[in-house]
Scaffold this motif. Sequence first.
Motif, PDB file in Angstrom:
ATOM      1  N   LEU A 188       0.835  -1.194   0.000  1.00 21.07           N
ATOM      2  CA  LEU A 188       0.000   0.000   0.000  1.00 21.07           C
ATOM      3  C   LEU A 188       0.874   1.249   0.000  1.00 21.07           C
ATOM      4  O   LEU A 188       1.954   1.256   0.597  1.00 21.07           O
ATOM      5  CB  LEU A 188      -0.901   0.015   1.237  1.00 21.07           C
ATOM      6  CG  LEU A 188      -2.092  -0.941   1.228  1.00 21.07           C
ATOM      7  CD1 LEU A 188      -2.738  -0.976   2.605  1.00 21.07           C
ATOM      8  CD2 LEU A 188      -3.106  -0.522   0.187  1.00 21.07           C
ATOM      9  N   PRO A 189       0.451   2.304  -0.687  1.00 17.80           N
ATOM     10  CA  PRO A 189       1.222   3.559  -0.641  1.00 17.80           C
ATOM     11  C   PRO A 189       1.344   4.077   0.791  1.00 17.80           C
ATOM     12  O   PRO A 189       0.373   4.077   1.555  1.00 17.80           O
ATOM     13  CB  PRO A 189       0.386   4.511  -1.517  1.00 17.80           C
ATOM     14  CG  PRO A 189      -0.417   3.618  -2.400  1.00 17.80           C
ATOM     15  CD  PRO A 189      -0.698   2.386  -1.598  1.00 17.80           C
ATOM     16  N   ARG A 190       2.515   4.525   1.159  1.00 20.14           N
ATOM     17  CA  ARG A 190       2.759   4.948   2.533  1.00 20.14           C
ATOM     18  C   ARG A 190       2.054   6.250   2.890  1.00 20.14           C
ATOM     19  O   ARG A 190       1.808   6.521   4.060  1.00 20.14           O
ATOM     20  CB  ARG A 190       4.265   5.101   2.756  1.00 20.14           C
ATOM     21  CG  ARG A 190       5.041   3.791   2.624  1.00 20.14           C
ATOM     22  CD  ARG A 190       6.519   4.013   2.876  1.00 20.14           C
ATOM     23  NE  ARG A 190       7.269   2.760   2.776  1.00 20.14           N
ATOM     24  CZ  ARG A 190       8.587   2.674   2.943  1.00 20.14           C
ATOM     25  NH1 ARG A 190       9.295   3.778   3.204  1.00 20.14           N
ATOM     26  NH2 ARG A 190       9.195   1.504   2.836  1.00 20.14           N
ATOM     27  N   ARG A 191       1.753   7.067   1.901  1.00 14.19           N
ATOM     28  CA  ARG A 191       1.169   8.375   2.179  1.00 14.19           C
ATOM     29  C   ARG A 191      -0.343   8.332   2.328  1.00 14.19           C
ATOM     30  O   ARG A 191      -0.968   9.375   2.512  1.00 14.19           O
ATOM     31  CB  ARG A 191       1.554   9.356   1.070  1.00 14.19           C
ATOM     32  CG  ARG A 191       3.050   9.636   1.000  1.00 14.19           C
ATOM     33  CD  ARG A 191       3.363  10.708  -0.021  1.00 14.19           C
ATOM     34  NE  ARG A 191       4.793  10.995  -0.068  1.00 14.19           N
ATOM     35  CZ  ARG A 191       5.351  11.912  -0.858  1.00 14.19           C
ATOM     36  NH1 ARG A 191       4.578  12.627  -1.671  1.00 14.19           N
ATOM     37  NH2 ARG A 191       6.649  12.113  -0.839  1.00 14.19           N
ATOM     38  N   ALA A 196      -7.857   5.194   5.125  1.00 16.52           N
ATOM     39  CA  ALA A 196      -7.828   4.646   3.769  1.00 16.52           C
ATOM     40  C   ALA A 196      -7.015   3.359   3.717  1.00 16.52           C
ATOM     41  O   ALA A 196      -7.383   2.403   3.028  1.00 16.52           O
ATOM     42  CB  ALA A 196      -7.259   5.676   2.797  1.00 16.52           C
ATOM     43  N   ARG A 197      -5.910   3.323   4.450  1.00 15.68           N
ATOM     44  CA  ARG A 197      -5.101   2.103   4.482  1.00 15.68           C
ATOM     45  C   ARG A 197      -5.881   0.955   5.115  1.00 15.68           C
ATOM     46  O   ARG A 197      -5.814  -0.193   4.655  1.00 15.68           O
ATOM     47  CB  ARG A 197      -3.809   2.352   5.263  1.00 15.68           C
ATOM     48  CG  ARG A 197      -2.831   3.282   4.564  1.00 15.68           C
ATOM     49  CD  ARG A 197      -1.614   3.542   5.445  1.00 15.68           C
ATOM     50  NE  ARG A 197      -0.882   2.315   5.707  1.00 15.68           N
ATOM     51  CZ  ARG A 197       0.090   1.846   4.936  1.00 15.68           C
ATOM     52  NH1 ARG A 197       0.438   2.521   3.844  1.00 15.68           N
ATOM     53  NH2 ARG A 197       0.719   0.741   5.236  1.00 15.68           N
TER      54      ARG A 197
END
Length: 386
Positions: A188-191, A196-197
Amino acid sequence: MTQVTERGESLSSASALERGRAAALTASFLRGSIAACLGLGTVSVLVMALWISSPYPDSSASGALHVAFALWLLAHGVDLVRPGTLGGTPAPVGTVPLLLTAVPCYLAHRAARDALEPQQGRPQLTAIGAVATVSGGYLLVAACATWYAQGGAFTASPLRAAIFLPLVVVAATSVGAWTGTGRPPLPLPRRLPVSARAWCGRTLWSVGARRLTGLALRAGAASVAVLLGGGAVLVAVSLIWHVQEAETSFLRLSVVWSGRFAVMLLGLVLVPNAAVWGASYGLGPGFALSTTATVGPLSGAGATSLPSFPLLAAVPQSAGGWPHWSAAAVPVAAALTGGWLTVRKAAPAYVDRSQAWSAGGTALAAALSAVVAGGLTALLAAAAGG
């Protein structure tokens, strides 16, 4: 004294670690350069062998080498232009032989994969580091090849080279790095925000979603393989049907064995392209011979003037009738293959009903596999058409 000794040992270990990291990055960079040189050398050997064996060469060894460099760039999707035509008008060369493309892509893929193999005495590279260094070494050689090819019979557009070379190389090395790390799921994108994560972890990145995506990718790839195989069969059947025209074209293009070998070699590297064209014919849209002529089950080439080439002898001159309509069996077989693989995984035989997928999940997997097959087919059609 003890503190000074410990500090010296820590500095020495840190320095050794930095040297090891630099050595690993340098070795990875060299892997990329070597991969590019191997592909370039393979094409150059073939071209020079044909030039040496030709009894009537129309250029020097330097000219043949320029052609080899240009063909290597063409294998990466870089369009070429031939300025020295009989009519005086520059002629573009945009059809990329897919079999020729497979060579540099495999070499770049393997270089990135091997760069991630653990080596004693050196720190392990990250996937991003391997992609960056291997691609950098490869593109350095590609930049030199682009510069050298400008003075030959075929010239490459620097702008097209600046676009397509990095795209092809980075894509091949990325897949190689992904393979070298054991094909892990995409992180998953870290930002992303925490909420959302968490939502993605429960839905898109869940175990069930990854299983569904994997099945769709495998079934879609199998459908495309069957589609291309069927397209190759259509081309082979058409060539057998027009064997006399193909033989006449083959013998007319050259009267010496070296020239005929070159024609045969060109036909071989275009076989995957012909398979894609045959698959497009079976799907219905067909393929374009020019800006005004399209060949499909409902429209033949007719009076379209075609160059003399053995593979082009397989182009149907007419349309209609069961020999042409029977080509629809190819996409039907591809669809049945994707559906069979999906059902086989979603509802295996001799298992409890509770262990099988739901009807909605099975239908979703089949739909996703169709999307994957359509996307791959469109990508191959764009690459094969030039």
